[in-house]
Design a protein around this motif. Sequence first.
Motif, PDB file in Angstrom:
ATOM      1  N   VAL A 131       1.033  -1.065  -0.120  1.00 24.51           N
ATOM      2  CA  VAL A 131      -0.016   0.003  -0.056  1.00 24.51           C
ATOM      3  C   VAL A 131       0.989   1.353   0.084  1.00 24.51           C
ATOM      4  O   VAL A 131       0.526   2.204  -0.519  1.00 24.51           O
ATOM      5  N   VAL A 132       1.957   1.117   0.770  1.00 20.20           N
ATOM      6  CA  VAL A 132       2.705   2.334   0.957  1.00 20.20           C
ATOM      7  C   VAL A 132       3.563   2.521  -0.496  1.00 20.20           C
ATOM      8  O   VAL A 132       3.547   3.817  -0.908  1.00 20.20           O
ATOM      9  N   VAL A 133       3.941   1.442  -1.317  1.00 16.14           N
ATOM     10  CA  VAL A 133       4.421   1.794  -2.337  1.00 16.14           C
ATOM     11  C   VAL A 133       3.684   2.130  -3.489  1.00 16.14           C
ATOM     12  O   VAL A 133       4.068   3.008  -4.185  1.00 16.14           O
ATOM     13  N   GLY A 134       2.506   1.572  -3.488  1.00 13.59           N
ATOM     14  CA  GLY A 134       1.478   2.381  -4.330  1.00 13.59           C
ATOM     15  C   GLY A 134       0.946   3.427  -4.005  1.00 13.59           C
ATOM     16  O   GLY A 134       0.664   4.368  -5.167  1.00 13.59           O
ATOM     17  N   LEU A 135       0.911   3.982  -2.882  1.00  8.03           N
ATOM     18  CA  LEU A 135       0.663   5.427  -2.472  1.00  8.03           C
ATOM     19  C   LEU A 135       1.797   6.304  -3.089  1.00  8.03           C
ATOM     20  O   LEU A 135       1.402   7.400  -3.635  1.00  8.03           O
ATOM     21  N   PHE A 136       3.001   6.263  -2.954  1.00  7.84           N
ATOM     22  CA  PHE A 136       4.058   6.913  -3.506  1.00  7.84           C
ATOM     23  C   PHE A 136       4.090   6.883  -5.116  1.00  7.84           C
ATOM     24  O   PHE A 136       4.395   7.818  -5.737  1.00  7.84           O
ATOM     25  N   ALA A 137       4.098   5.689  -5.554  1.00 15.03           N
ATOM     26  CA  ALA A 137       4.135   5.482  -6.871  1.00 15.03           C
ATOM     27  C   ALA A 137       2.958   6.084  -7.732  1.00 15.03           C
ATOM     28  O   ALA A 137       3.564   6.569  -9.006  1.00 15.03           O
ATOM     29  N   SER A 138       1.823   6.244  -7.270  1.00 15.77           N
ATOM     30  CA  SER A 138       0.687   6.984  -7.826  1.00 15.77           C
ATOM     31  C   SER A 138       0.863   8.558  -7.620  1.00 15.77           C
ATOM     32  O   SER A 138       0.114   8.969  -8.400  1.00 15.77           O
ATOM     33  N   GLY A 139       1.489   8.866  -6.879  1.00 16.98           N
ATOM     34  CA  GLY A 139       1.687  10.386  -6.454  1.00 16.98           C
ATOM     35  C   GLY A 139       0.649  10.612  -5.505  1.00 16.98           C
ATOM     36  O   GLY A 139       0.265  11.948  -5.354  1.00 16.98           O
ATOM     37  N   GLU A 140      -0.274   9.847  -4.969  1.00 20.62           N
ATOM     38  CA  GLU A 140      -1.366  10.122  -4.049  1.00 20.62           C
ATOM     39  C   GLU A 140      -0.899  10.739  -2.725  1.00 20.62           C
ATOM     40  O   GLU A 140      -1.705  11.522  -2.079  1.00 20.62           O
ATOM     41  N   TRP A 141       0.169  10.669  -2.446  1.00 20.81           N
ATOM     42  CA  TRP A 141       0.753  10.809  -0.921  1.00 20.81           C
ATOM     43  C   TRP A 141       0.700  12.495  -0.775  1.00 20.81           C
ATOM     44  O   TRP A 141       0.621  12.878   0.219  1.00 20.81           O
ATOM     45  N   GLU A 142       0.615  13.238  -1.999  1.00 18.63           N
ATOM     46  CA  GLU A 142       0.658  14.644  -2.316  1.00 18.63           C
ATOM     47  C   GLU A 142      -0.722  15.229  -1.865  1.00 18.63           C
ATOM     48  O   GLU A 142      -0.670  16.222  -1.382  1.00 18.63           O
ATOM     49  N   HIS A 143      -1.723  14.309  -1.820  1.00 17.03           N
ATOM     50  CA  HIS A 143      -3.116  14.849  -1.362  1.00 17.03           C
ATOM     51  C   HIS A 143      -3.498  14.416  -0.061  1.00 17.03           C
ATOM     52  O   HIS A 143      -4.604  14.926   0.251  1.00 17.03           O
ATOM     53  N   LEU A 144      -2.654  13.778   0.675  1.00 15.60           N
ATOM     54  CA  LEU A 144      -3.133  13.515   2.085  1.00 15.60           C
ATOM     55  C   LEU A 144      -3.412  14.489   2.895  1.00 15.60           C
ATOM     56  O   LEU A 144      -4.660  14.402   3.575  1.00 15.60           O
ATOM     57  N   GLY A 145      -2.868  15.456   2.789  1.00 11.85           N
ATOM     58  CA  GLY A 145      -3.005  16.391   3.441  1.00 11.85           C
ATOM     59  C   GLY A 145      -4.115  17.299   3.424  1.00 11.85           C
ATOM     60  O   GLY A 145      -4.846  17.649   4.196  1.00 11.85           O
ATOM     61  N   ARG A 146      -4.394  17.524   1.986  1.00 12.35           N
ATOM     62  CA  ARG A 146      -5.920  18.333   1.718  1.00 12.35           C
ATOM     63  C   ARG A 146      -7.061  17.308   1.918  1.00 12.35           C
ATOM     64  O   ARG A 146      -8.160  17.802   2.531  1.00 12.35           O
ATOM     65  N   GLU A 147      -7.077  15.759   1.764  1.00  9.22           N
ATOM     66  CA  GLU A 147      -7.773  14.973   2.528  1.00  9.22           C
ATOM     67  C   GLU A 147      -8.009  14.992   3.839  1.00  9.22           C
ATOM     68  O   GLU A 147      -9.448  15.166   4.343  1.00  9.22           O
ATOM     69  N   MET A 148      -7.118  15.384   4.568  1.00  9.39           N
ATOM     70  CA  MET A 148      -7.169  15.127   6.256  1.00  9.39           C
ATOM     71  C   MET A 148      -7.738  16.782   6.269  1.00  9.39           C
ATOM     72  O   MET A 148      -8.766  16.872   7.299  1.00  9.39           O
ATOM     73  N   ASP A 149      -7.461  17.669   5.693  1.00  9.27           N
ATOM     74  CA  ASP A 149      -7.821  19.059   6.179  1.00  9.27           C
ATOM     75  C   ASP A 149      -9.441  19.236   5.500  1.00  9.27           C
ATOM     76  O   ASP A 149     -10.254  19.868   6.255  1.00  9.27           O
ATOM     77  N   GLY A 150      -9.792  18.185   4.624  1.00  8.49           N
ATOM     78  CA  GLY A 150     -11.260  18.403   4.122  1.00  8.49           C
ATOM     79  C   GLY A 150     -12.094  17.481   4.788  1.00  8.49           C
ATOM     80  O   GLY A 150     -13.478  17.585   4.514  1.00  8.49           O
ATOM     81  N   TYR A 151     -11.794  16.409   5.838  1.00  8.66           N
ATOM     82  CA  TYR A 151     -12.492  15.884   6.482  1.00  8.66           C
ATOM     83  C   TYR A 151     -13.481  16.552   7.383  1.00  8.66           C
ATOM     84  O   TYR A 151     -12.947  17.590   8.273  1.00  8.66           O
ATOM     85  N   GLU A 152     -14.594  16.400   7.373  1.00  9.99           N
ATOM     86  CA  GLU A 152     -15.759  17.172   8.261  1.00  9.99           C
ATOM     87  C   GLU A 152     -15.586  17.251   9.538  1.00  9.99           C
ATOM     88  O   GLU A 152     -15.670  18.219  10.305  1.00  9.99           O
ATOM     89  N   LEU A 153     -14.977  16.030  10.075  1.00  9.45           N
ATOM     90  CA  LEU A 153     -14.972  15.981  11.665  1.00  9.45           C
ATOM     91  C   LEU A 153     -13.621  16.362  12.311  1.00  9.45           C
ATOM     92  O   LEU A 153     -13.406  16.477  13.391  1.00  9.45           O
ATOM     93  N   GLY A 154     -12.746  16.852  11.204  1.00 14.43           N
ATOM     94  CA  GLY A 154     -11.475  17.398  11.709  1.00 14.43           C
ATOM     95  C   GLY A 154     -10.221  16.527  11.949  1.00 14.43           C
ATOM     96  O   GLY A 154     -10.577  15.195  11.524  1.00 14.43           O
ATOM     97  N   LYS A 155      -9.048  16.710  11.762  1.00 15.13           N
ATOM     98  CA  LYS A 155      -7.828  15.928  11.660  1.00 15.13           C
ATOM     99  C   LYS A 155      -7.819  14.912  12.516  1.00 15.13           C
ATOM    100  O   LYS A 155      -7.310  13.682  12.257  1.00 15.13           O
ATOM    101  N   VAL A 156      -8.120  15.144  13.993  1.00 17.49           N
ATOM    102  CA  VAL A 156      -7.977  14.289  15.062  1.00 17.49           C
ATOM    103  C   VAL A 156      -8.947  13.117  14.712  1.00 17.49           C
ATOM    104  O   VAL A 156      -8.551  11.969  14.805  1.00 17.49           O
ATOM    105  N   SER A 157     -10.317  13.444  14.212  1.00 15.19           N
ATOM    106  CA  SER A 157     -11.062  12.351  13.924  1.00 15.19           C
ATOM    107  C   SER A 157     -10.779  11.760  12.880  1.00 15.19           C
ATOM    108  O   SER A 157     -10.797  10.392  12.729  1.00 15.19           O
ATOM    109  N   TYR A 158      -9.923  12.244  11.737  1.00 11.70           N
ATOM    110  CA  TYR A 158      -9.390  11.464  10.764  1.00 11.70           C
ATOM    111  C   TYR A 158      -8.442  10.524  10.987  1.00 11.70           C
ATOM    112  O   TYR A 158      -8.466   9.170  10.484  1.00 11.70           O
TER     113      TYR A 158
END
Length: 149
Positions: A13-40
Amino acid sequence: MLVYQSLVASVIVVVGLFASGEWEHLGREMDGYELGKVSYVMNLVGTAISWQVFGIGAIGLIKDVSSLFSNSNGVMGLPIVPILAVVFFGDRMDGIMVMSMIFAIWGFISFVYQHKLDVAMLKAQRNSVDGDEVSASSPLNAPIARVGG
């Protein structure tokens, strides 16, 4: 065994995450989570812990009962997830979901029915040994040698 499976899955999963470039969007995904970063983060940690508990429970069932029983319990959980997704998340129930639920329930019912047949056959065998149907070649019907008379 469970540790190695989890380790290999995590590496893939980690290799796939970095190989696809999705790791760059993790911060935005965490910020966009309705219940907050801690809840995420708590959601991710809770999911990981739940899967580990499930894996340990499945291995415990394999050790104490049988691998078939463990697998049938896992299969019986398959129809529960789509039903919960429809009820709580408003997901659409399509033909593939219905067919998978039918097959999962069918497999579980087949396992339970076969277990019932096996128990009935075992009881019938016990009754035939304990009852009057003891065969002539049985040690219970062997002649008793009398001494002195």
